[in-house]
Write a protein that holds these residues in place. Structure first.
Motif, PDB file in Angstrom:
ATOM      1  N   ALA A 110      -3.907   1.862  -1.601  1.00 34.57           N
ATOM      2  CA  ALA A 110      -5.257   1.365  -1.856  1.00 34.57           C
ATOM      3  C   ALA A 110      -5.713   1.699  -3.272  1.00 34.57           C
ATOM      4  CB  ALA A 110      -6.232   1.954  -0.840  1.00 34.57           C
ATOM      5  N   TYR A 111      -5.342   2.906  -3.741  1.00 31.15           N
ATOM      6  CA  TYR A 111      -5.870   3.395  -5.014  1.00 31.15           C
ATOM      7  C   TYR A 111      -4.767   3.521  -6.064  1.00 31.15           C
ATOM      8  CZ  TYR A 111     -10.144   4.496  -2.482  1.00 31.15           C
ATOM      9  OH  TYR A 111     -11.293   4.407  -1.734  1.00 31.15           O
ATOM     10  N   LEU A 112      -5.098   3.116  -7.280  1.00 27.47           N
ATOM     11  CA  LEU A 112      -4.142   3.172  -8.388  1.00 27.47           C
ATOM     12  C   LEU A 112      -3.660   4.598  -8.631  1.00 27.47           C
ATOM     13  CD1 LEU A 112      -2.726   1.710 -10.787  1.00 27.47           C
ATOM     14  CD2 LEU A 112      -4.757   2.268 -12.145  1.00 27.47           C
ATOM     15  N   PHE A 113      -4.557   5.559  -8.608  1.00 23.91           N
ATOM     16  CA  PHE A 113      -4.178   6.943  -8.905  1.00 23.91           C
ATOM     17  C   PHE A 113      -3.159   7.447  -7.885  1.00 23.91           C
ATOM     18  CE2 PHE A 113      -4.532  11.528  -9.169  1.00 23.91           C
ATOM     19  CZ  PHE A 113      -4.666  11.757 -10.531  1.00 23.91           C
ATOM     20  N   ASP A 114      -3.385   7.168  -6.622  1.00 20.70           N
ATOM     21  CA  ASP A 114      -2.457   7.601  -5.579  1.00 20.70           C
ATOM     22  C   ASP A 114      -1.102   6.895  -5.721  1.00 20.70           C
ATOM     23  OD1 ASP A 114      -4.491   9.170  -4.549  1.00 20.70           O
ATOM     24  OD2 ASP A 114      -5.092   7.686  -3.045  1.00 20.70           O
TER      25      ASP A 114
END
Length: 209
Positions: A110-114
């Motif tokens: 879902a998240y770019l950082f993850d």
């Protein structure tokens, strides 16, 4: 010495050199998202030259990097994987690593950082490096970081120095030439995505960091 880095999508060789050579690396998670950086793009070598692969994001420019969501726009996962197969299918180690890398284009984050962190962990495993990595607990303004800083003592800030468009001088990084599939056509192309090094040099990649 510590290194302060921005998150990256299959970051360049220079970024992974910092992971390997510094005692500790801190990855910034509170900065605002910036376009046209390694935060959501990587550079690969193709028969036509350098190609940028960009992860589309759903964003408000005021959002912090840790809150940036990945967009499903444009079937990008399929396009990126096809681009990698086309660019590196004939490289010495693509077949060896392809199952590890293909997962990042089949599963969804879902998240770019993850997503970037999952990539970093896998790349470190494949490179056989074990960096000490922490994450910023607050945003560190560049002006506040110096050798005498009490917040981050003896810290080198590479967040903007490692940049695809406007790289800043880095006396600690001198690209070393290695075999590339299209080297006879384009010459050696330095500081591409870590995937370029890994697919071309395999287990010897660590010697180029």
């Amino acid at each position: 010495m510590k290194a302060l880095l921005s998150t990256t999508y299959f970051g360049p060789v220079q970024w992974y050199q910092k992971l390997y050579r510094h005692e500790e690396v801190q990855i910034e998670q509170w900065e605002s998202f910036l376009k046209q950086t390694y935060r959501n793009r990587c550079l690969i070598a193709t028969t036509q030259g350098i190609q940028a692969l960009t992860v589309p994001v759903e964003r408000d420019t005021s959002q912090q990097i840790r809150d940036i969501r990945i967009s499903d726009h444009g079937n990008w996962r399929h396009l990126h994987w096809n681009a990698l197969m086309s660019a590196y299918g004939e490289s010495p180690f693509f077949e060896y690593y392809q199952d590890d890398i293909r997962l990042f284009f089949e599963d969804r984050w879902a998240y770019l950082f993850d997503f970037n962190e999952a990539i970093r962990e896998k790349m470190c495993e494949l490179l056989d490096i074990q960096p000490k990595v922490t994450f910023s607990s607050t945003y560190h303004h560049p002006a506040d970081i110096s050798l005498t800083s009490h917040l981050l003592p003896l810290t080198s800030d590479y967040r903007e120095a490692i940049n695809p468009k406007h790289p800043q001088p880095d006396p600690d990084f001198e690209p070393k030439s290695y075999y590339q599939v299209y080297q006879q056509k384009h010459g050696f192309l330095p500081n591409l995505s870590i995937l370029d090094l890994l697919f071309n040099m395999g287990p010897e990649s660590i010697f180029y960091l």
